[in-house]
Design a protein around this motif. Structure first.
Motif, PDB file in Angstrom:
ATOM      1  N   LYS A  89       0.841  -1.215   0.000  1.00 33.29           N
ATOM      2  CA  LYS A  89       0.000   0.000   0.000  1.00 33.29           C
ATOM      3  C   LYS A  89       0.876   1.265   0.000  1.00 33.29           C
ATOM      4  O   LYS A  89       0.586   2.228   0.717  1.00 33.29           O
ATOM      5  N   SER A  90       1.966   1.181  -0.720  1.00 31.38           N
ATOM      6  CA  SER A  90       2.902   2.309  -0.714  1.00 31.38           C
ATOM      7  C   SER A  90       3.468   2.551  -2.111  1.00 31.38           C
ATOM      8  O   SER A  90       3.661   1.606  -2.890  1.00 31.38           O
ATOM      9  N   LEU A  91       3.722   3.798  -2.404  1.00 34.78           N
ATOM     10  CA  LEU A  91       4.307   4.184  -3.701  1.00 34.78           C
ATOM     11  C   LEU A  91       5.827   4.045  -3.653  1.00 34.78           C
ATOM     12  O   LEU A  91       6.475   3.619  -4.611  1.00 34.78           O
ATOM     13  N   LEU A  92       6.336   4.377  -2.497  1.00 29.98           N
ATOM     14  CA  LEU A  92       7.778   4.516  -2.300  1.00 29.98           C
ATOM     15  C   LEU A  92       8.573   3.236  -2.591  1.00 29.98           C
ATOM     16  O   LEU A  92       9.497   3.242  -3.411  1.00 29.98           O
ATOM     17  N   THR A  93       8.185   2.130  -1.963  1.00 29.60           N
ATOM     18  CA  THR A  93       8.985   0.909  -2.065  1.00 29.60           C
ATOM     19  C   THR A  93       9.067   0.400  -3.496  1.00 29.60           C
ATOM     20  O   THR A  93      10.143   0.084  -3.989  1.00 29.60           O
ATOM     21  N   GLY A  94       7.921   0.318  -4.159  1.00 32.75           N
ATOM     22  CA  GLY A  94       7.884  -0.224  -5.520  1.00 32.75           C
ATOM     23  C   GLY A  94       8.696   0.598  -6.495  1.00 32.75           C
ATOM     24  O   GLY A  94       9.489   0.048  -7.273  1.00 32.75           O
ATOM     25  N   VAL A  95       8.506   1.912  -6.449  1.00 35.89           N
ATOM     26  CA  VAL A  95       9.217   2.784  -7.396  1.00 35.89           C
ATOM     27  C   VAL A  95      10.731   2.698  -7.158  1.00 35.89           C
ATOM     28  O   VAL A  95      11.509   2.526  -8.098  1.00 35.89           O
ATOM     29  N   ASN A  96      11.122   2.770  -5.892  1.00 32.44           N
ATOM     30  CA  ASN A  96      12.560   2.724  -5.603  1.00 32.44           C
ATOM     31  C   ASN A  96      13.171   1.367  -5.938  1.00 32.44           C
ATOM     32  O   ASN A  96      14.295   1.294  -6.426  1.00 32.44           O
ATOM     33  N   PHE A  97      12.417   0.310  -5.679  1.00 33.57           N
ATOM     34  CA  PHE A  97      12.912  -1.019  -6.014  1.00 33.57           C
ATOM     35  C   PHE A  97      13.141  -1.132  -7.521  1.00 33.57           C
ATOM     36  O   PHE A  97      14.172  -1.607  -7.988  1.00 33.57           O
ATOM     37  N   SER A 155       2.230  13.855   0.010  1.00 30.69           N
ATOM     38  CA  SER A 155       3.303  14.566  -0.713  1.00 30.69           C
ATOM     39  C   SER A 155       4.692  14.069  -0.326  1.00 30.69           C
ATOM     40  O   SER A 155       5.627  14.091  -1.134  1.00 30.69           O
ATOM     41  N   THR A 156       4.851  13.593   0.933  1.00 26.90           N
ATOM     42  CA  THR A 156       6.171  13.079   1.342  1.00 26.90           C
ATOM     43  C   THR A 156       6.542  11.869   0.500  1.00 26.90           C
ATOM     44  O   THR A 156       7.675  11.733   0.045  1.00 26.90           O
ATOM     45  N   GLU A 157       5.545  11.022   0.300  1.00 26.55           N
ATOM     46  CA  GLU A 157       5.807   9.804  -0.465  1.00 26.55           C
ATOM     47  C   GLU A 157       6.184  10.150  -1.916  1.00 26.55           C
ATOM     48  O   GLU A 157       7.072   9.537  -2.504  1.00 26.55           O
ATOM     49  N   ILE A 158       5.487  11.135  -2.446  1.00 24.38           N
ATOM     50  CA  ILE A 158       5.811  11.566  -3.821  1.00 24.38           C
ATOM     51  C   ILE A 158       7.244  12.112  -3.864  1.00 24.38           C
ATOM     52  O   ILE A 158       8.024  11.785  -4.756  1.00 24.38           O
ATOM     53  N   SER A 159       7.602  12.918  -2.847  1.00 20.97           N
ATOM     54  CA  SER A 159       8.966  13.484  -2.792  1.00 20.97           C
ATOM     55  C   SER A 159      10.002  12.379  -2.727  1.00 20.97           C
ATOM     56  O   SER A 159      11.015  12.403  -3.433  1.00 20.97           O
ATOM     57  N   PHE A 160       9.741  11.385  -1.855  1.00 22.23           N
ATOM     58  CA  PHE A 160      10.713  10.304  -1.719  1.00 22.23           C
ATOM     59  C   PHE A 160      10.767   9.420  -2.966  1.00 22.23           C
ATOM     60  O   PHE A 160      11.798   8.818  -3.246  1.00 22.23           O
ATOM     61  N   SER A 161       9.658   9.337  -3.681  1.00 19.90           N
ATOM     62  CA  SER A 161       9.684   8.576  -4.935  1.00 19.90           C
ATOM     63  C   SER A 161      10.565   9.291  -5.954  1.00 19.90           C
ATOM     64  O   SER A 161      11.318   8.666  -6.692  1.00 19.90           O
ATOM     65  N   LEU A 162      10.460  10.625  -5.968  1.00 18.05           N
ATOM     66  CA  LEU A 162      11.339  11.413  -6.846  1.00 18.05           C
ATOM     67  C   LEU A 162      12.797  11.189  -6.481  1.00 18.05           C
ATOM     68  O   LEU A 162      13.683  11.197  -7.333  1.00 18.05           O
ATOM     69  N   GLN A 182       8.680  15.690   7.062  1.00 14.99           N
ATOM     70  CA  GLN A 182       7.711  16.561   6.406  1.00 14.99           C
ATOM     71  C   GLN A 182       7.959  18.024   6.810  1.00 14.99           C
ATOM     72  O   GLN A 182       7.981  18.923   5.948  1.00 14.99           O
ATOM     73  N   ASN A 183       8.201  18.232   8.094  1.00  9.11           N
ATOM     74  CA  ASN A 183       8.454  19.590   8.587  1.00  9.11           C
ATOM     75  C   ASN A 183       9.722  20.183   7.985  1.00  9.11           C
ATOM     76  O   ASN A 183       9.738  21.337   7.553  1.00  9.11           O
ATOM     77  N   ILE A 184      10.768  19.338   7.994  1.00  9.44           N
ATOM     78  CA  ILE A 184      12.037  19.819   7.417  1.00  9.44           C
ATOM     79  C   ILE A 184      11.858  20.157   5.941  1.00  9.44           C
ATOM     80  O   ILE A 184      12.294  21.206   5.466  1.00  9.44           O
ATOM     81  N   LEU A 185      11.175  19.255   5.253  1.00 12.38           N
ATOM     82  CA  LEU A 185      10.950  19.476   3.823  1.00 12.38           C
ATOM     83  C   LEU A 185      10.139  20.744   3.576  1.00 12.38           C
ATOM     84  O   LEU A 185      10.418  21.502   2.659  1.00 12.38           O
ATOM     85  N   ASN A 186       9.130  20.962   4.429  1.00 11.99           N
ATOM     86  CA  ASN A 186       8.288  22.151   4.271  1.00 11.99           C
ATOM     87  C   ASN A 186       9.092  23.431   4.486  1.00 11.99           C
ATOM     88  O   ASN A 186       8.920  24.417   3.777  1.00 11.99           O
ATOM     89  N   ASN A 187       9.991  23.377   5.473  1.00  6.40           N
ATOM     90  CA  ASN A 187      10.762  24.577   5.806  1.00  6.40           C
ATOM     91  C   ASN A 187      11.884  24.862   4.809  1.00  6.40           C
ATOM     92  O   ASN A 187      12.193  26.006   4.509  1.00  6.40           O
ATOM     93  N   TYR A 188      12.543  23.751   4.369  1.00  4.59           N
ATOM     94  CA  TYR A 188      13.720  23.950   3.507  1.00  4.59           C
ATOM     95  C   TYR A 188      13.569  23.266   2.148  1.00  4.59           C
ATOM     96  O   TYR A 188      14.565  22.916   1.516  1.00  4.59           O
ATOM     97  N   ALA A 189      12.362  23.058   1.752  1.00  4.88           N
ATOM     98  CA  ALA A 189      12.101  22.261   0.547  1.00  4.88           C
ATOM     99  C   ALA A 189      12.929  22.720  -0.660  1.00  4.88           C
ATOM    100  O   ALA A 189      13.653  21.918  -1.252  1.00  4.88           O
ATOM    101  N   LEU A 190      12.845  23.996  -0.974  1.00  3.92           N
ATOM    102  CA  LEU A 190      13.507  24.501  -2.164  1.00  3.92           C
ATOM    103  C   LEU A 190      15.011  24.302  -2.085  1.00  3.92           C
ATOM    104  O   LEU A 190      15.656  23.844  -3.045  1.00  3.92           O
ATOM    105  N   PHE A 191      15.548  24.636  -0.901  1.00  2.00           N
ATOM    106  CA  PHE A 191      16.993  24.524  -0.708  1.00  2.00           C
ATOM    107  C   PHE A 191      17.447  23.062  -0.849  1.00  2.00           C
ATOM    108  O   PHE A 191      18.404  22.762  -1.565  1.00  2.00           O
TER     109      PHE A 191
END
Lengths: 213, 285
Positions: free
Chosen positions: A37-45, A116-123, A175-184
C-alpha cells in the motif's frame, strides 16, 4: 549530438536482449503497491533494478566480444561514452514515469491516498538512480564488467539501504524539514547530482579514450 | 594518393611483447597478405590500424589520413572481417542493418539487402543461427554496404571449410576489381594467399621480415637438401632454418647464396616453407 544519439540508439539495440525482463520489472511496483500500500517501495525497487540492468550492456559487450564492433564503427570514443550516459538517463526517466503512473493507478483503485512526502521520496528514487549509475559507469569502464561485478550491485545495496533508512525516519519530522527547507534541499540534491553526473561523464570519457580494446 | 594504407615506424610496447618499427604500404587496387606465426603481432597491428590500441610511436595513414586524428572519416572507409563475428548474437540480420545503418553515413540499405540475397542469408535469422562461413559473409555484406575502400581481414579463414574459403577468395578478387579498393588480409593459412595476394608483409616476433610483392618474396628463397656430413660451417652460417634427418638435411636459404650449395639438391619454396624454416633456429635444427 548526432553521434551521441546514434551511440545511445546502439545501446538501446543492445538492451533489446533484456527487454522481456525489463517489462517484467516494470510491473513489479504494482505488486508492491498491492501488498505494501505504498508508492515509495515499488518505485525505488524498480529504479534500483533498472540501474543494475542498464549496466548489463557492459557485461555482454565484454562476453560477446563487441569491442571489435566499437573498434570498427565511425564514432569517437567520447561519443560512445556519452551515448551510454544518454541511454542510461533515458531508461531511468522512462522507468520512473511508467512505474510512478502504474503504482499511482494501483493505489487509486485500492483507495490508498498518496501523500506529498511519499511523492517526494519517490522522486528521490530517480535522483538515486542517477547518483548510483554515475558512480558505477566509470568503474565499469575502468575495470570491465567481469572484474567489477560487485560494482553492478551498488544500486541495490544503496537504494535498499536508503529505503530502509527512510522507513526508520519519523515522516512528520521529515515533512516539517521538507516544508521549511524544501527549495533549498531539492536544489542542493539536484545540483550535487548534476555535478556528480558531469564528473562521472568526464572521468568515463577520460578512461575510455585511453583504454585498449 | 596511390597508397591506401601506409604504416611507418609503427611500434607498440607491451610488458612482454614489442611490435618493433613496422613499416609497409599497401597500394590501391591490391591485396596484401599479412603473415606470421601465432603471436607474431598481426592482430596487434590490425588493432593499431583500427585505433583499438594506442601506439607507442610511428604513423598509420589510411587514404592519406592519420588514423587517430581522422578516426571517424577513416573508419567510414574501413570494413572489417574477423575470425569471430563482432555483432550481437541475438540480433537478426535486420537488427544488424538498423544498427550499422544509423552509424555509417554511406550506408546503403538496398546494397545490404542485395548482398544478403547474393550470399543466401535470410534477413530474419539471428546472427547466432549462422554458420561460421555465413557469419563471415555477413561481415563482408556489412563492409560492402558502406562502400569501404579498405577491407581488413584478421584470420578470416580459420575454421572455414575449403568451399567457404574459396568463396571468400573469389569475393575479395571481385571487391578489388575496380582498382580503387584494397584488402589487407592477415592469415597464417598461406595457401589462401597463393590465389589472391599481390603483396606480402611478413612479421615474426614483432619484427618486420619482409614486405613487397608475393612473387619476389617466394623467388627470394630456396630449399636445399643434402647429406648432413657434407655441410660446412660456411653453409650453416647462410642457412636461415635447418631441419636435420638421420639421412640428411633440408635448409632454407636466400637465393643469392645458392653458389655455396652447388652440389646440393635445390628446390623452389612455398610460403609455408619460408614461415616454418624462419621459425627454426639453425643450431637446434
Amino acid at each position: 549530438m548526432g553521434n551521441i544519439t546514434k551511440s545511445a540508439r546502439l545501446e538501446m539495440l543492445f538492451f533489446k536482449t533484456y527487454f522481456k525482463q525489463y517489462l517484467l520489472i516494470l510491473i513489479t511496483p504494482v505488486i508492491f503497491a498491492v501488498f505494501n500500500k505504498s508508492l515509495l517501495t515499488g518505485v525505488n525497487f524498480t529504479m534500483c533494478i533498472t540501474a543494475i540492468m542498464s549496466n548489463m550492456t557492459f557485461d555482454f559487450t565484454e562476453k560477446s566480444n563487441l569491442s571489435k564492433l566499437y573498434g570498427l564503427i565511425p564514432v569517437k570514443r567520447k561519443h560512445i561514452v556519452l551515448g551510454k550516459y544518454l541511454f542510461v538517463m533515458i531508461l531511468g526517466l522512462i522507468t520512473f514515469i511508467i512505474t510512478f503512473i502504474l503504482s499511482s493507478i494501483t493505489l487509486y483503485f485500492l483507495n490508498v491516498n498518496i501523500d506529498s512526502t511519499e511523492i517526494s521520496f519517490s522522486l528521490f528514487g530517480l535522483i538515486a538512480f542517477v547518483f548510483f549509475t554515475a558512480i558505477q559507469i566509470p568503474l565499469l569502464y575502468k575495470y570491465g564488467a567481469t572484474k567489477a561485478r560487485l560494482v553492478m550491485n551498488i544500486p541495490f545495496i544503496g537504494i535498499v539501504g536508503i529505503v530502509g533508512l527512510l522507513k526508520l525516519i519519523d515522516s512528520i519530522k521529515v515533512q516539517n524539514i521538507l516544508n521549511n527547507y524544501a527549495l533549498f534541499i531539492v536544489s542542493m540534491i539536484i545540483l550535487l547530482t548534476l555535478i556528480l553526473e558531469c564528473f562521472s561523464m568526464y572521468l568515463s570519457v577520460k578512461i575510455y579514450k585511453i583504454k585498449e580494446l | 594518393m596511390n597508397d591506401l594504407l601506409e604504416v611507418e615506424g609503427l611500434t607498440k610496447q607491451f610488458d612482454d611483447f614489442l611490435l618493433n618499427n613496422l613499416s609497409f604500404t599497401l597500394p590501391k587496387g591490391f591485396i596484401m597478405g599479412f603473415i606470421g606465426p601465432n603471436g607474431s603481432g598481426k592482430t596487434t597491428t590490425i588493432k593499431l590500424i583500427l585505433n583499438m590500441l594506442n601506439r607507442t610511436s610511428g604513423k598509420i595513414k589510411v587514404l592519406g589520413l592519420d588514423n587517430v586524428d581522422n578516426e571517424v572519416l577513416v573508419k567510414e572507409n574501413i570494413g572489417g572481417v574477423f575470425d569471430s563475428n563482432y555483432l550481437l548474437d541475438n540480433w537478426t540480420l535486420i537488427d544488424v542493418e538498423i544498427a550499422l545503418g544509423m552509424l555509417y553515413k554511406n550506408w546503403d540499405k538496398n546494397k545490404y539487402m542485395s548482398m544478403l540475397n547474393k550470399f543466401k542469408l535470410y534477413p530474419k535469422k539471428q546472427v547466432k543461427e549462422l554458420s561460421k562461413g555465413m557469419q563471415m559473409k555477413l561481415m563482408l555484406a556489412c563492409a560492402f554496404s558502406h562502400d569501404t575502400k579498405l577491407l581488413i581481414l584478421d584470420e578470416p579463414t580459420s575454421g572455414l571449410d575449403p568451399i567457404a574459403r574459396d568463396e571468400l577468395l573469389d569475393i575479395l578478387s571481385e571487391y578489388i576489381s575496380d582498382g580503387e579498393r584494397s584488402v589487407f588480409f592477415s592469415t597464417h593459412i598461406t595457401q589462401d594467399l597463393y590465389k589472391i595476394a599481390d603483396y606480402i608483409t611478413y612479421i615474426n616476433n614483432g619484427k618486420l621480415i619482409y614486405t613487397g610483392t608475393k612473387d619476389d618474396f617466394i623467388n627470394n628463397y630456396r630449399i636445399v637438401k643434402g647429406d648432413i656430413k657434407t655441410l660446412t660451417q660456411e653453409q650453416i652460417d647462410h642457412i636461415i632454418g635447418l631441419r636435420r634427418y638421420s639421412s640428411g638435411y633440408e635448409g632454407l636459404i636466400e637465393k643469392g647464396h645458392l653458389r655455396l650449395f652447388k652440389n646440393e639438391l635445390c628446390e623452389n619454396v612455398v610460403l609455408d616453407d619460408i614461415l616454418v624454416f624462419q621459425s627454426r633456429e639453425v643450431c637446434n635444427g
